[in-house]
Design a protein around this motif. Structure first.
Motif, PDB file in Angstrom:
ATOM      1  N   ILE A   4       0.876  -1.166   0.000  1.00 46.39           N
ATOM      2  CA  ILE A   4       0.000   0.000   0.000  1.00 46.39           C
ATOM      3  C   ILE A   4       0.919   1.223   0.000  1.00 46.39           C
ATOM      4  N   LEU A   5       0.922   1.956  -1.095  1.00 40.73           N
ATOM      5  CA  LEU A   5       1.809   3.107  -1.262  1.00 40.73           C
ATOM      6  C   LEU A   5       0.973   4.383  -1.224  1.00 40.73           C
ATOM      7  N   ASN A   6       1.177   5.181  -0.189  1.00 41.27           N
ATOM      8  CA  ASN A   6       0.417   6.424   0.006  1.00 41.27           C
ATOM      9  C   ASN A   6      -1.081   6.171  -0.163  1.00 41.27           C
ATOM     10  N   GLY A   7      -1.554   5.062   0.415  1.00 39.15           N
ATOM     11  CA  GLY A   7      -2.975   4.755   0.427  1.00 39.15           C
ATOM     12  C   GLY A   7      -3.501   3.986  -0.759  1.00 39.15           C
ATOM     13  N   ALA A   8      -2.672   3.697  -1.757  1.00 39.02           N
ATOM     14  CA  ALA A   8      -3.121   2.988  -2.953  1.00 39.02           C
ATOM     15  C   ALA A   8      -2.413   1.640  -3.080  1.00 39.02           C
ATOM     16  N   GLN A  54       1.942  -6.385   1.609  1.00 37.49           N
ATOM     17  CA  GLN A  54       0.982  -5.603   2.391  1.00 37.49           C
ATOM     18  C   GLN A  54       1.610  -4.546   3.294  1.00 37.49           C
ATOM     19  N   ASP A  55       2.918  -4.270   3.137  1.00 32.98           N
ATOM     20  CA  ASP A  55       3.508  -3.159   3.879  1.00 32.98           C
ATOM     21  C   ASP A  55       2.758  -1.875   3.527  1.00 32.98           C
ATOM     22  N   GLN A  56       2.570  -1.041   4.532  1.00 28.29           N
ATOM     23  CA  GLN A  56       1.938   0.269   4.357  1.00 28.29           C
ATOM     24  C   GLN A  56       3.071   1.296   4.255  1.00 28.29           C
ATOM     25  N   VAL A  57       3.297   1.820   3.054  1.00 28.36           N
ATOM     26  CA  VAL A  57       4.408   2.735   2.801  1.00 28.36           C
ATOM     27  C   VAL A  57       3.872   4.139   2.562  1.00 28.36           C
ATOM     28  N   GLU A  58       4.423   5.098   3.276  1.00 26.03           N
ATOM     29  CA  GLU A  58       4.083   6.509   3.078  1.00 26.03           C
ATOM     30  C   GLU A  58       5.372   7.244   2.722  1.00 26.03           C
ATOM     31  N   ILE A  59       5.355   7.921   1.583  1.00 25.24           N
ATOM     32  CA  ILE A  59       6.499   8.712   1.151  1.00 25.24           C
ATOM     33  C   ILE A  59       6.049  10.167   1.110  1.00 25.24           C
ATOM     34  N   ILE A  60       6.754  11.011   1.847  1.00 22.33           N
ATOM     35  CA  ILE A  60       6.400  12.410   1.957  1.00 22.33           C
ATOM     36  C   ILE A  60       7.561  13.242   1.412  1.00 22.33           C
ATOM     37  N   HIS A  61       7.260  14.143   0.492  1.00 22.41           N
ATOM     38  CA  HIS A  61       8.268  15.027  -0.085  1.00 22.41           C
ATOM     39  C   HIS A  61       8.456  16.231   0.818  1.00 22.41           C
TER      40      HIS A  61
END
Length: 66
Positions: A4-8, A54-61
């Motif tokens: 799950i990358l930034n909710g998708a 299924q890792d939940q990944v959030e990338i913030i610029h």
């Protein structure tokens, strides 16, 4: 595998490293903050941190301003 990358839901290669994901997203060289499953991943660990299904990944610029 799916993460799950930034909710998708996103398909990526098995055992992909965070560094490889960032390169695939064409984000190399940018100032980023990255969390996996709500835990910060330091930039120094990007090349060794392997993603799991299924890792939940959030990338913030990081955006500079003044």
């Amino acid at each position: 595998m799916q993460i799950i990358l930034n909710g998708a839901a996103t398909e990526v290669a098995d055992a992909l490293t965070m560094a490889e994901l960032i390169e695939q997203l064409k984000l190399g060289g940018r100032r980023l903050a990255v969390e996996v499953n709500a835990e910060l991943v330091p930039r120094s660990r990007f090349s060794e941190h392997r993603l799991a299904p299924q890792d939940q990944v959030e990338i913030i610029h990081a955006v500079g301003g003044g």
